[in-house]
Scaffold this motif. Sequence first.
Motif, short mmCIF file in Angstrom:
data_model
loop_
_atom_site.label_atom_id
_atom_site.label_comp_id
_atom_site.label_asym_id
_atom_site.label_seq_id
_atom_site.Cartn_x
_atom_site.Cartn_y
_atom_site.Cartn_z
N LEU A 1 -37.22 7.42 6.83
CA LEU A 1 -36.17 8.20 6.16
C LEU A 1 -35.66 7.50 4.90
O LEU A 1 -35.22 8.17 3.96
CB LEU A 1 -35.02 8.47 7.12
CG LEU A 1 -35.31 9.48 8.24
CD1 LEU A 1 -34.14 9.58 9.20
CD2 LEU A 1 -35.64 10.84 7.65
N ARG B 1 -37.02 4.84 -5.10
CA ARG B 1 -36.55 4.76 -3.71
C ARG B 1 -36.74 3.33 -3.21
O ARG B 1 -37.54 2.58 -3.77
CB ARG B 1 -37.33 5.75 -2.84
CG ARG B 1 -38.80 5.53 -2.81
CD ARG B 1 -39.56 6.79 -2.42
NE ARG B 1 -39.50 7.77 -3.49
CZ ARG B 1 -38.87 8.94 -3.39
NH1 ARG B 1 -38.27 9.30 -2.28
NH2 ARG B 1 -38.84 9.78 -4.39
N TYR C 1 -28.68 4.38 6.47
CA TYR C 1 -29.89 3.88 7.12
C TYR C 1 -29.97 2.36 7.08
O TYR C 1 -30.46 1.73 8.02
CB TYR C 1 -31.14 4.48 6.46
CG TYR C 1 -31.22 5.98 6.57
CD1 TYR C 1 -30.91 6.62 7.76
CD2 TYR C 1 -31.59 6.76 5.49
CE1 TYR C 1 -30.98 7.99 7.86
CE2 TYR C 1 -31.66 8.13 5.58
CZ TYR C 1 -31.34 8.74 6.76
OH TYR C 1 -31.41 10.11 6.87
N THR D 1 -38.17 8.62 2.31
CA THR D 1 -38.18 10.05 1.98
C THR D 1 -36.85 10.54 1.43
O THR D 1 -36.82 11.42 0.57
CB THR D 1 -38.55 10.88 3.22
OG1 THR D 1 -37.64 10.55 4.29
CG2 THR D 1 -39.96 10.57 3.66
N THR D 2 -35.73 10.02 1.93
CA THR D 2 -34.40 10.45 1.46
C THR D 2 -33.58 9.23 1.06
O THR D 2 -32.74 8.75 1.82
CB THR D 2 -33.65 11.24 2.54
OG1 THR D 2 -33.56 10.42 3.71
CG2 THR D 2 -34.34 12.53 2.87
N PRO D 3 -33.79 8.71 -0.15
CA PRO D 3 -33.06 7.50 -0.56
C PRO D 3 -31.58 7.73 -0.84
O PRO D 3 -30.84 6.77 -1.03
CB PRO D 3 -33.80 7.06 -1.83
CG PRO D 3 -34.43 8.29 -2.36
CD PRO D 3 -34.75 9.13 -1.16
N GLN D 4 -31.13 8.99 -0.86
CA GLN D 4 -29.72 9.25 -1.13
C GLN D 4 -28.83 8.73 0.01
O GLN D 4 -27.67 8.38 -0.22
CB GLN D 4 -29.47 10.76 -1.31
CG GLN D 4 -30.16 11.36 -2.50
CD GLN D 4 -31.60 11.74 -2.21
OE1 GLN D 4 -32.04 11.71 -1.06
NE2 GLN D 4 -32.35 12.09 -3.24
N GLN D 5 -29.36 8.67 1.23
CA GLN D 5 -28.59 8.21 2.39
C GLN D 5 -28.92 6.76 2.73
O GLN D 5 -28.84 6.35 3.88
CB GLN D 5 -28.90 9.11 3.59
CG GLN D 5 -28.72 10.57 3.35
CD GLN D 5 -27.27 10.93 3.06
OE1 GLN D 5 -26.37 10.29 3.58
NE2 GLN D 5 -27.05 11.93 2.25
N ARG D 6 -29.28 5.97 1.73
CA ARG D 6 -29.79 4.62 1.99
C ARG D 6 -28.75 3.71 2.63
O ARG D 6 -29.11 2.84 3.42
CB ARG D 6 -30.29 3.99 0.69
CG ARG D 6 -29.21 3.76 -0.32
CD ARG D 6 -29.76 3.32 -1.65
NE ARG D 6 -28.71 3.14 -2.63
CZ ARG D 6 -28.16 4.12 -3.33
NH1 ARG D 6 -28.59 5.36 -3.14
NH2 ARG D 6 -27.22 3.89 -4.20
#
Length: 198
Positions: free
Chosen positions: A73, A24, A84, A76-81
Amino acid sequence: MTAGQHSAPAADVRTRWRRWRRARPFTAGLLIALGGAEMLVTLRAPLGVLLHVGPQGLAAYLVPAVLVICGVLLVTTPQQRVFYAVLSLVLGLVSWLTSNLGGFLIGMLLALVGGALAFAWTPVKRRAAHAGPAATPAETTTPAETTTPAEAMPAGPAPAGTAPGPREPVDGSAPTESLDAILPAEPGPPRHTRAERG
């Protein structure tokens, strides 16, 4: 317990932590969260002189709070990097107007650098096991199996409907093809009948 038994769990924890951190954009999320926290601190700091630029009130606290949330975020959620990262870059620029010149420029720079790192981050791909090179078809054939086009053609006249094959070169250079094989077939009667008519 010996020293080796104590060091083995510590090494295992470090390995797991390193693997989790590399999966991440950890550094980017940390920088963005630190930038937002620094902006919040400068808004609440008991300084004698505070710069109040731009609209005050909700926006001054909302921008740094959203930056802190974006940093968390990202970890915690690197798919939506990408989302963000872009949001952090925009809010970092907006903080110049809303949050004491971006937390006296320090928080804004932290948010911008973290957003750029998050946007550029790509997940680490695991290396596939290196297999030995497979033998190519050219390597598997023996010299006895290789034949030239002239040897492959049966002896005797070619059928009337087929074009002649490539001719053997006289000087040993690359094979030349006949003009009939290169030019597309023309509609109409064959050439020899047209020559006889003319």
